[in-house]
Design a protein around this motif. Structure first.
Motif, PDB file in Angstrom:
ATOM      1  N   PHE A  31       0.836  -1.208   0.000  1.00 43.28           N
ATOM      2  CA  PHE A  31       0.000   0.000   0.000  1.00 43.28           C
ATOM      3  C   PHE A  31       0.868   1.255   0.000  1.00 43.28           C
ATOM      4  N   ARG A  34       2.583   1.803  -3.389  1.00 48.29           N
ATOM      5  CA  ARG A  34       1.615   2.208  -4.427  1.00 48.29           C
ATOM      6  C   ARG A  34       1.170   3.650  -4.243  1.00 48.29           C
ATOM      7  N   THR A  35       0.842   4.026  -3.011  1.00 51.43           N
ATOM      8  CA  THR A  35       0.340   5.389  -2.802  1.00 51.43           C
ATOM      9  C   THR A  35       1.458   6.425  -3.003  1.00 51.43           C
ATOM     10  N   GLU A  38       1.737   6.707  -6.800  1.00 53.28           N
ATOM     11  CA  GLU A  38       0.594   7.426  -7.378  1.00 53.28           C
ATOM     12  C   GLU A  38       0.688   8.924  -7.087  1.00 53.28           C
ATOM     13  N   THR A  39       1.268   9.262  -5.944  1.00 53.05           N
ATOM     14  CA  THR A  39       1.358  10.672  -5.574  1.00 53.05           C
ATOM     15  C   THR A  39       2.475  11.378  -6.333  1.00 53.05           C
ATOM     16  N   ALA A  83      -7.474   1.817   3.524  1.00 53.48           N
ATOM     17  CA  ALA A  83      -7.782   3.041   2.786  1.00 53.48           C
ATOM     18  C   ALA A  83      -6.769   4.147   3.036  1.00 53.48           C
ATOM     19  N   ALA A  84      -5.991   4.025   4.108  1.00 58.54           N
ATOM     20  CA  ALA A  84      -5.048   5.096   4.443  1.00 58.54           C
ATOM     21  C   ALA A  84      -4.107   4.615   5.535  1.00 58.54           C
ATOM     22  N   TYR A 109      -0.926   9.066   4.096  1.00 60.10           N
ATOM     23  CA  TYR A 109      -1.333   8.719   2.730  1.00 60.10           C
ATOM     24  C   TYR A 109      -2.743   8.147   2.733  1.00 60.10           C
ATOM     25  N   ASP A 111      -5.713   6.681   0.234  1.00 59.28           N
ATOM     26  CA  ASP A 111      -5.920   6.138  -1.113  1.00 59.28           C
ATOM     27  C   ASP A 111      -6.869   7.065  -1.879  1.00 59.28           C
ATOM     28  N   ARG A 112      -6.609   7.195  -3.183  1.00 54.68           N
ATOM     29  CA  ARG A 112      -7.323   8.207  -3.978  1.00 54.68           C
ATOM     30  C   ARG A 112      -8.845   8.195  -3.849  1.00 54.68           C
ATOM     31  N   TRP A 114     -10.576   7.876  -1.498  1.00 54.03           N
ATOM     32  CA  TRP A 114     -10.987   8.439  -0.213  1.00 54.03           C
ATOM     33  C   TRP A 114     -10.531   9.870  -0.013  1.00 54.03           C
ATOM     34  N   HIS A 115      -9.899  10.455  -1.006  1.00 51.31           N
ATOM     35  CA  HIS A 115      -9.529  11.863  -0.876  1.00 51.31           C
ATOM     36  C   HIS A 115     -10.790  12.720  -0.751  1.00 51.31           C
TER      37      HIS A 115
END
Ligand code: COA
Length: 191
Positions: A31, A34-35, A38-39, A83-84, A109, A111-112, A114-115
């Motif tokens: 996780f 990946r995050t 992605e960021t 999720a974070a 962080y 996850d997108r 859940w932004h």
């Protein structure tokens, strides 16, 4: 640690926040990598990103961090899905952090999907509790890339103030981070 309903969702999921343990190392490693990618992936050279991912993440690295008594990792699950996560730690702050009993928010962080849905605020509230109660902190500090506008906006509305800059390396690339601080409510007054 905490269970709540996330507002603004059609089907209301349950958010549960708890402290990570050794058994979470493998899932956290995947996780976290990946995050991070992605960021920051689109703004960094692939070779620098690969070097950073190889050194900062991975099951062994996460296992070592989870075993470190100076580090607390918080996991937020929404309907059972990770999720974070956030990481709070005792660390030497840069010189621009002048506040008493500084504790670092090392990672946060979400996850997108859940932004913008309140998970970040709830996780940050748990971060503040860990920093103040578990680590005895009075000042929460963090570094955020100067080009991460969303995170800077989030911290600004979450009672952080900008106190200076510090270097951050992604692979071989030296970048400039803003250094932000926030006073921890309920912290004991100075002696
Ligand atoms: C940074 C992060 C934790 C913030 O959580 P979030 O749930 O997305 O935050 P919020 O939506 O409550 O707040 C973000 C704010 O930035 C604003 N924003 C979004 N994109 C923006 C941009 N490009 N420039 C400026 N502000 C922006 C949003 O409008 C929102 O402000 P508002 O509530 O006044 O409308 C989350 O986005 C995240 O995990 N991002 C990826 C990882 C990361 O960057 N972590 C921080 C490392 S230090």
């Amino acid at each position: 640690m905490e269970t709540m309903t996330v507002p603004g969702t059609a089907v209301l999921p349950t958010l549960r926040i708890r402290q990570a343990t050794a058994v979470d190392a493998a899932a956290l490693a995947i996780f976290a990598a990946r995050t991070f990618e992605e960021t920051y992936g689109k703004d960094n050279r692939p070779e620098d990103l690969a070097l950073h991912l190889a050194t900062a993440f991975g099951p062994r690295q996460q296992a070592a961090e989870l075993a470190d008594p100076h580090v607390v990792t918080l996991l937020a699950h929404c309907d059972g899905q990770l999720a974070a996560y956030a990481q709070v730690r005792r660390a030497v702050p840069p010189p621009c952090v002048a506040g008493r009993a500084p504790i670092e928010l090392h990672r946060l962080y979400i996850d997108r999907p859940w932004h913008g849905r309140g998970v970040s605020q709830r996780l940050l509230a748990e971060v503040r509790t860990v920093a103040a109660v578990q680590f005895g902190g009075a000042t929460l500090w963090l570094k955020v890339w100067e080009r991460n506008a969303r995170a800077i906006a989030f911290y600004a509305k979450s009672a952080f103030v900008d106190v200076g800059v510090a270097d951050y390396f992604v692979g071989t690339d030296r970048q400039t981070d803003r250094v932000l601080v926030s006073t921890l409510a309920g912290s004991a007054p100075p002696p």
